[in-house]
Design an enzyme around this catalytic site. Structure first.
Site, PDB file in Angstrom:
ATOM      1  N   LEU A 191      59.276   4.604  46.303  1.00 57.87           N
ATOM      2  CA  LEU A 191      60.272   5.668  46.484  1.00 57.87           C
ATOM      3  C   LEU A 191      59.551   6.997  46.623  1.00 57.87           C
ATOM      4  CD1 LEU A 191      62.684   4.611  43.574  1.00 57.87           C
ATOM      5  CD2 LEU A 191      63.162   4.397  46.016  1.00 57.87           C
ATOM      6  N   HIS A 192      59.807   7.712  47.704  1.00 56.36           N
ATOM      7  CA  HIS A 192      59.201   9.043  47.810  1.00 56.36           C
ATOM      8  C   HIS A 192      60.046  10.031  48.603  1.00 56.36           C
ATOM      9  CE1 HIS A 192      58.007   7.486  51.727  1.00 56.36           C
ATOM     10  NE2 HIS A 192      57.713   8.721  52.090  1.00 56.36           N
ATOM     11  N   ARG A 193      61.218   9.596  49.102  1.00 59.56           N
ATOM     12  CA  ARG A 193      62.043  10.544  49.860  1.00 59.56           C
ATOM     13  C   ARG A 193      62.583  11.604  48.914  1.00 59.56           C
ATOM     14  NH1 ARG A 193      60.632   9.702  54.778  1.00 59.56           N
ATOM     15  NH2 ARG A 193      60.389   7.479  55.078  1.00 59.56           N
TER      16      ARG A 193
ATOM     17  N   ARG B  35      54.302  12.677  45.321  1.00 57.15           N
ATOM     18  CA  ARG B  35      55.536  13.464  45.194  1.00 57.15           C
ATOM     19  C   ARG B  35      56.402  12.919  44.049  1.00 57.15           C
ATOM     20  NH1 ARG B  35      57.866  16.079  49.465  1.00 57.15           N
ATOM     21  NH2 ARG B  35      59.681  17.110  48.656  1.00 57.15           N
TER      22      ARG B  35
ATOM     23  N   ASP C 227      62.453   3.253  49.959  1.00 60.61           N
ATOM     24  CA  ASP C 227      63.072   4.235  50.849  1.00 60.61           C
ATOM     25  C   ASP C 227      62.137   4.583  52.004  1.00 60.61           C
ATOM     26  OD1 ASP C 227      61.219   5.902  49.620  1.00 60.61           O
ATOM     27  OD2 ASP C 227      62.710   7.171  48.625  1.00 60.61           O
TER      28      ASP C 227
END
Ligand code: UD1
Length: 395
Positions: A208-210, A243, A308
């Site tokens: 997940l990084h969005r 992030r 994502d």
């Protein structure tokens, strides 16, 4: 004839490797193209960049613009200024860019303004979601691209509807899949495979990084809780993007070295959600960003992937691994209509019913989209020779 190859961020590296290889092998056989590899420095950690060059056999870049981190505008501006200078000092005949990261768009703008033609590998794909920086990058890049190398018929249709003539569109397949197929036999388990007791088909992988999923701490924790619950206690290996690591640090979980290998993790860069009685689900296994061969080993043997990312939905499609995408849109619809991917959305409550179907053995099998056959890099270079030197490829 010298052409540039632009790479800036992690998902670029697997896309350029087959193009570099194809230019080299055709040059060895007397082909006319030579390349200058330009790394913008958008991603700079070994775990986000150097490891990929090493594992994929990509040569040292000829130029590194070393732009580093910053806001979208800061990175875009710095890349444009530095790439423009490089082109002024030593011009090239073409600027091929790949994917949809900030480096893709920034180099395309700098090149086209100096009248260096632009080729966009993975051109034409659209999510329709303007909140994603990648969608802006795709739209801007495609609006000033001379030649499009596309991964799907959907991309071809998007370009035609935007008025792009057929002789500028080359439907060649997917260079990311070239790299995957070339490395399937080299995939290897990460060092923590034994220690975490991972067994084929008995664990999940999540990435997940969005910004929409990871930037708001509370919503992110709810998503992680849903993943923990829906996976029924099976280990969930979670390579943490820098992030995402930042949000975890802000949440005070003590996690989140995200590539530097420091922080509170074990010596092999992993920890469990249960380690510190934190708010994280106990079956979540946080690990550092993984190198290419280890990451795809994990994916290949996983029960399913929850992500994502866009690129991973293509890799899971080719490996036949179920993929649950925590986004509301995709720019890669063929991973859904043909492949193993399904859009779950960002509402955590929608994850469990989908995972229940997976556990009940009701997930689709999927197939591999046309031309995702491992030969895309060769097709691109053959087409470029035709465009730049005048010998049109046979197909
Ligand atoms: C970028 C791409 C995204 C891609 C992702 C893969 C854009 C707009 N987005 O997002 O499409 O899926 O890469 O990773 O280009 N950082 C490090 N080390 C690094 C690189 C970044 O610590 O080597 C940190 C930065 O300081 C920043 C954060 O990670 O805090 C985000 O990096 P950035 O390159 O801005 O965008 P990504 O979110 O990685």
């Amino acid at each position: 004839m010298l052409i540039d190859i632009i790479a800036g961020a992690r998902p670029n590296f697997m896309k350029i490797a087959p193009i570099v290889r194809a230019i080299e092998s055709r040059a060895a056989a007397g082909g006319p193209l030579r390349y200058r590899l330009v790394h913008t420095g958008q991603h700079y950690d070994a775990r986000m960049s150097g490891d990929f060059f090493e594992q994929l056999g990509i040569p040292e870049p000829h130029a590194n613009l070393e732009v580093g981190s910053g806001t979208q505008a800061e990175q875009t501006a710095a890349i444009m200024v530095r790439y423009e200078q490089l082109l002024l000092d030593a011009p090239s005949a073409l600027c091929p860019v790949v994917g949809d990261v900030t480096s893709t768009m920034a180099c395309a703008i700098a090149a086209q303004k100096l009248r260096v033609p632009v080729a966009h590998v993975e051109g034409g794909i659209r999510s329709g979601d303007w909140t994603m920086p990648e969608e802006i990058n795709r739209m801007v890049t495609d609006s000033i691209t001379n030649w499009f190398f596309t991964t799907s018929e959907v991309a071809n249709g998007n370009l035609r509807r935007a008025g792009v003539a057929d002789d500028r569109i080359f439907f060649v397949g997917n260079t990311m899949i070239d790299t995957l197929l070339a490395n399937l036999d080299r995939l290897k388990p990460p060092p923590f495979w034994e220690e975490l007791g991972l067994k084929p088909g008995q664990y999940f992988v999540t990435t997940l990084h969005r910004p929409a999923n990871v930037d708001a701490g509370d919503a992110f924790l709810r998503l992680l809780a849903a993943i923990g619950e829906g996976t029924r206690g099976m280990p969930v290996v979670f390579p943490v993007h820098p992030r995402t690591a930042k949000t975890l640090r802000e949440l005070g979980s003590g996690e989140g070295s995200g590539g530097s290998g420091s922080g509170s993790r074990g010596s092999e860069g992993h920890s469990r959600g249960s380690d510190r009685g934190s708010a994280l689900p106990a079956n979540l296994c946080l690990v550092d960003p993984q190198p290419y061969l280890e990451f795809n080993w994990l994916v290949k043997h996983a029960r399913a992937v929850i992500t994502d990312s866009g690129g991973i939905t293509e890799e899971t499609t080719v490996m036949g691994v179920p993929c649950l995408t925590l986004r509301d849109t995709t720019e890669r619809p063929e991973t859904i209509t043909i492949g193993t991917n399904e859009l779950i959305g960002t509402d955590p409550s929608r994850l469990k019913p989908a995972l229940d179907r997976l556990f009940a053995g009701q997930w689709k099998k999927g197939a591999v989209p046309p031309l995702w056959d491992g030969r895309t890099g060769e097709r691109i270079v053959a087409a470029l020779e035709g465009l730049l030197v005048g010998t049109r490829p046979n197909g």
